[in-house]
Design an enzyme around this catalytic site. Structure first.
Site, PDB file in Angstrom:
ATOM      1  N   CYS A  44       0.787  -1.118   0.105  1.00 52.92           N
ATOM      2  CA  CYS A  44       0.160  -0.046  -0.192  1.00 52.92           C
ATOM      3  C   CYS A  44       0.898   1.352   0.057  1.00 52.92           C
ATOM      4  CB  CYS A  44      -1.154  -0.100   1.189  1.00 52.92           C
ATOM      5  SG  CYS A  44      -1.755   1.387   1.490  1.00 52.92           S
TER       6      CYS A  44
ATOM      7  N   CYS B 236       0.196   3.884   2.933  1.00 56.21           N
ATOM      8  CA  CYS B 236       0.584   3.154   4.105  1.00 56.21           C
ATOM      9  C   CYS B 236       2.268   3.383   4.408  1.00 56.21           C
ATOM     10  CB  CYS B 236       0.537   1.760   4.048  1.00 56.21           C
ATOM     11  SG  CYS B 236      -1.237   1.248   3.923  1.00 56.21           S
TER      12      CYS B 236
END
Length: 109
Positions: free
Chosen positions: A30, A33
């Site tokens: 991600c 993230c």
């Protein structure tokens, strides 16, 4: 200070029953993230005495992600005295997390 990665087995043990814990639900693939990680590291260093920060890899811990209704990553849940109280979905500026922490820190004082 390093943020602790937890899994389904040690989550409840590491979750503070007193005070504030931020839990970052993420995944290694991600991109947002990856941007959030240094922000949380900074917060943890700045406020380490006041808060705890944990990370949960949703790919490795699907039952935990499901339990807290994680539909999108990153999702940060603020736990106050062991209870989930706020959920932030998506990447936010550092100040948003600081304001949220301050709100609950004031309540706990």
């Amino acid at each position: 200070m390093t943020i602790k990665r937890v899994n389904e087995h040690d989550f409840q043990t590491d979750l503070q029953t007193q005070g504030i814990t931020l839990v970052d639900f993420d995944a290694p693939w991600c991109p947002p993230c990856k941007v959030l990680s240094p922000i949380l590291e900074q917060l943890h260093e700045e406020l380490g005495g006041t808060i705890d920060v944990l990370k949960v890899n949703c790919d490795d811990n699907p039952a935990l992600a499901s339990k807290y209704g994680i539909m999108s990553m990153p999702t940060v849940i603020l736990f106050n005295n062991g209870e989930p109280t706020e959920k932030l979905v998506g990447l936010r500026p550092k100040d948003v997390y600081k304001q949220l922490i301050a709100k609950y820190d004031d309540l706990n004082s």
